[in-house]
Design an enzyme around this catalytic site. Structure first.
Site, PDB file in Angstrom:
ATOM      1  N   GLU A 429       0.846  -1.202   0.000  1.00 43.41           N
ATOM      2  CA  GLU A 429       0.000   0.000   0.000  1.00 43.41           C
ATOM      3  C   GLU A 429       0.877   1.246   0.000  1.00 43.41           C
ATOM      4  O   GLU A 429       1.685   1.437   0.911  1.00 43.41           O
ATOM      5  CB  GLU A 429      -0.873  -0.025   1.262  1.00 43.41           C
ATOM      6  CG  GLU A 429      -1.700   1.200   1.487  1.00 43.41           C
ATOM      7  CD  GLU A 429      -2.263   1.238   2.917  1.00 43.41           C
ATOM      8  OE1 GLU A 429      -1.975   0.312   3.695  1.00 43.41           O
ATOM      9  OE2 GLU A 429      -2.960   2.208   3.230  1.00 43.41           O
ATOM     10  N   ASP A 502      -1.204  -1.381   5.814  1.00 43.00           N
ATOM     11  CA  ASP A 502      -1.159  -0.928   7.207  1.00 43.00           C
ATOM     12  C   ASP A 502      -2.264  -1.572   8.020  1.00 43.00           C
ATOM     13  O   ASP A 502      -3.273  -2.025   7.477  1.00 43.00           O
ATOM     14  CB  ASP A 502      -1.334   0.605   7.252  1.00 43.00           C
ATOM     15  CG  ASP A 502      -0.007   1.287   6.942  1.00 43.00           C
ATOM     16  OD1 ASP A 502      -0.004   2.363   6.366  1.00 43.00           O
ATOM     17  OD2 ASP A 502       1.033   0.652   7.257  1.00 43.00           O
ATOM     18  N   ASP A 504      -4.190  -0.023   9.769  1.00 42.61           N
ATOM     19  CA  ASP A 504      -5.264   0.959  10.042  1.00 42.61           C
ATOM     20  C   ASP A 504      -6.452   0.702   9.116  1.00 42.61           C
ATOM     21  O   ASP A 504      -6.454  -0.246   8.337  1.00 42.61           O
ATOM     22  CB  ASP A 504      -4.712   2.383   9.840  1.00 42.61           C
ATOM     23  CG  ASP A 504      -4.257   2.596   8.401  1.00 42.61           C
ATOM     24  OD1 ASP A 504      -3.595   3.599   8.133  1.00 42.61           O
ATOM     25  OD2 ASP A 504      -4.542   1.711   7.551  1.00 42.61           O
ATOM     26  N   ASP A 506      -7.647   2.268   6.484  1.00 45.30           N
ATOM     27  CA  ASP A 506      -7.371   2.292   5.034  1.00 45.30           C
ATOM     28  C   ASP A 506      -6.713   0.992   4.603  1.00 45.30           C
ATOM     29  O   ASP A 506      -7.075   0.381   3.597  1.00 45.30           O
ATOM     30  CB  ASP A 506      -6.437   3.467   4.699  1.00 45.30           C
ATOM     31  CG  ASP A 506      -7.252   4.740   4.437  1.00 45.30           C
ATOM     32  OD1 ASP A 506      -6.686   5.840   4.469  1.00 45.30           O
ATOM     33  OD2 ASP A 506      -8.481   4.579   4.229  1.00 45.30           O
TER      34      ASP A 506
END
Ligand code: 28F
Length: 639
Positions: A429, A502, A504, A506
């Site tokens: 990413e 990640d 997180d 996203d």
């Protein structure tokens, strides 16, 4: 050791079970968690056979506190008389003589699956103890085996029971010397297969209990609708294009075939086939026969009602399967399982029978339901137009170097080695993490593909639309397998496809979009176990000169507990892959010796499909419910 008097049959028994203990993998596939759970299926299969024979309606599976398993049925009970050939009781014979299980001897046959159907004696050989109780003639008969199948107390009456109570109860404790990986049963694994068995055996009630937990868990699976209920569940978060679930069944010389299906407004095809209750992931002659008939019947019908003109091309198999949810269940006396994972039905006589049974039923359905028939043909014709469009777009993803080189090669940092067995590709990413990954990687075997834009949500897109997304085109080209009709897993250029995003929101979103892409258009790659998720560290703990990266809260707390109380630790939450330099990224997430990868499997076809439809599908309601129900499980939500 007390003087043992072994007669001929004793020696044959011990040699037989000893062979199983020596090479358990030959009998149950492996001694991993999969093999452990396979023991349950061997015993459950015997109970299901009794249900198929028409003598049992209820089966109960209990995970006991000590991780032994109890399986109960209310069938006739294994015969307690003396078995002619062995001079032992039939119960003792079934549990101590290898291959003695064959329920109905020569005449009948075992219809339920099991790995080669060696059944009960294998479970006995691989357990520290087994106890069998037979309820028959108002008596409870019990026999106990220990240490891999030695009879420690032959069959004897231990109690009375009500005269009309009959059945078999088996409790066994897998041997930790054999199952060295784990002897802990996984509730979800048992639940998935038990639910599937209930779908596949309509009207059979199977109860699963977990006595290891405080509030003893108990779930009941009973589907009067059988595989039609299975289709209903698979379509529950989709939009059907016709109301009824079509159900066809037929039997020809000892082979029975049952099909249930319903089209939805989606673009993907979810066809699951079974032979004797075994999930034939690799398909086979039953599935081929049905698919051929489906394509032929829809083309004939479309031409008959002039929706397809004479000079129109035929609708392809892919066109007529778009949006199709289908379960195929075949029962056959001598199944030949082939393929890499022995999950492909090989019996050639089945193909014609499946085609006949399906054709006869489906032709009748179309004639009797012209409205639904028209909707089904319309959908296939729209799919055909999209297929033609996709074919043009697909040319662009072929890896023949005719691709506009800058566009593609600007994105993929390929590895030097060309041996797929040792190569792996990281889908990373963002550019900064991509940059660090390219610097930190082992360029001999590790390829890096940085993902700049969002991946299209293909749950709601046809292939032609998916192919218009640059990221997806690049991924398809990098894999080398082609897609749709051209897909060929043998051309896969990497042994591992590692999603590195990640932790997180996203990152998770991109991971789910990628998994949706793989599940919808590259399922064989996932089923073959090539897809992994990288596990970047969530925390870094610095104390003195020591830097320790840990994956999650649990590891953090365990590590902190291991430190002497006077060391002053500070803990930092890792912000993301982009924050690590090449060295750290390699050290913590990429280095083959140090990293932790999570393999993505599609074991549970119902929940995988369910989750993708809910999270990525059209309907908002199911998504909201799913998020509300599961919000409490979310950790480290980093908005
Ligand atoms: C919890 C696991 O194993 N149930 C079983 C039967 C019933 C019969 C049977 C089994 C006959 C000659 C092999 C009874 N009466 N549940 C179970 N229920 N095995 S296993 O017969 C064994 C065969 O050798 C049974 C009449 N016919 C069959």
């Amino acid at each position: 050791m007390k003087e043992e008097h072994y007669n001929a049959s004793d020696i044959q028994v011990l040699e037989g079970l000893e062979a199983v203990r020596k090479r358990p993998g030959m009998y149950i596939g492996s001694t991993s968690s999969r093999g452990l759970h396979h023991l349950v299926w061997e015993i459950v299969d015997n109970a299901i056979d009794e249900a198929l024979a028409g003598y049992c309606d209820d089966i109960e599976v209990i995970i006991n506190q000590d991780n032994s398993i109890t399986v109960k049925d209310d069938g006739r009970g294994i015969p307690t008389g003396i078995h002619a050939k062995t001079g032992l009781s039939t119960v003792e014979t079934v549990y101590t003589v290898l291959h003695a299980g064959g329920k109905f001897g020569g005449g009948g046959y075992k219809v339920s699956g099991g790995l080669h159907g060696v059944g009960a004696s294998v479970v006995n050989a691989l357990s520290t103890w087994v106890e069998v109780k037979v309820y028959q003639d108002g008596k409870v008969h019990m026999i106990r085996f220990e240490n891999g199948g030695h009879t420690v107390s032959p069959l004897h009456v231990i109690d009375n029971c009500s005269p009309d109570r009959t059945g078999t109860t088996v409790t066994f404790k897998p041997d930790p010397e054999i199952f060295t990986e784990t002897t802990i049963f996984d509730y979800e694994i048992l639940k998935t297969r038990i639910r599937e068995l209930a779908f596949l055996n309509k009207g059979l009630r199977i109860i699963l209990c977990d006595d290891r937990v405080e509030d003893k868990k108990k779930e009941e699976f009973l589907y009067e609708g059988g595989i039609s209920a299975y289709v209903e569940m698979l379509n529950k978060n989709k939009t059907p294009i016709h109301d009824d679930i079509i159900h066809l069944e037929g039997k020809e010389n000892d082979i029975s075939l049952e099909v249930a299906f319903q089209y939805n407004s989606g673009y993907t095809s979810n066809i699951y086939s079974f032979a004797n209750n075994i999930n034939t992931h690799e398909g086979g002659t039953h599935e081929d026969g049905v698919k051929l008939a489906l394509t032929r019947i829809i083309n004939n019908y479309a031409r008959k009602i002039k929706m397809l003109k004479d000079n129109d091309d035929n609708l392809s198999g892919e066109d007529v399967r778009e949006g199709l949810t289908m379960i195929i269940s075949c029962k056959i006396s001598d199944p030949q399982f082939e393929g890499q994972t022995k999950t492909k039905l090989g019996n050639s006589e089945v193909k014609k029978i499946a085609s006949n049974v399906f054709s006869e039923g489906f032709e009748r359905f179309l004639l009797e339901n012209p409205e639904e028939a028209k909707l089904i043909v319309e959908k296939a014709m729209t799919a055909a137009r999209a297929r033609v469009a996709a074919k043009k777009a697909r040319e662009l993803t072929r890896r023949k170097g005719d691709l506009d080189v800058t566009n593609f090669y600007g994105k993929l940092s390929d590895c030097k080695s060309k041996d797929p067995k040792e190569c792996e590709i990281f889908l990373v990413e963002g550019d900064s993490a991509g940059g660090s990954a390219i610097k930190g990687r082992d360029s001999m075997t590790q390829a890096i593909l940085p993902l700049r834009g969002k991946i299209l949500n293909v749950e709601k897109a046809r292939l032609d639309r998916a192919l218009s997304n640059e990221e997806i085109k690049t991924i398809i080209t990098a894999f080398g397998t082609g897609i749709g009709e051209d897909f060929n897993i043998d051309k896969l250029r990497y042994n591992k496809i590692i999603i590195m995003t990640d932790a997180d929101v996203d990152g998770s979103h991109i991971r789910v979009l990628l998994l949706t892409l793989f599940y919808r258009f590259f399922r064989p790659i996932v089923e073959a176990g090539h897809v992994y998720a990288a596990q970047p560290p969530l925390f870094v703990i610095k104390h003195g000169k020591t830097i320790k990266y840990v994956l999650n809260e649990q590891e953090r707390d365990e590590y902190l507990a291991s430190l002497s109380p006077n060391t002053r630790y500070d803990i930092m939450r890792m912000k993301g892959l982009g924050e690590m330099d090449a060295e750290e990224l390699n050290e913590t997430t990429m280095d083959i010796e140090k990293r932790v990868l999570r393999q993505i499997t599609v074991d549970d076809i119902v929940s995988a499909d369910d989750i993708f439809s809910k999270l990525m599908g059209e309907e908002v309601e199911p998504r909201r419910n799913f998020i509300e129900q599961n919000a409490s499980y979310v950790e480290n939500l980093d908005i």
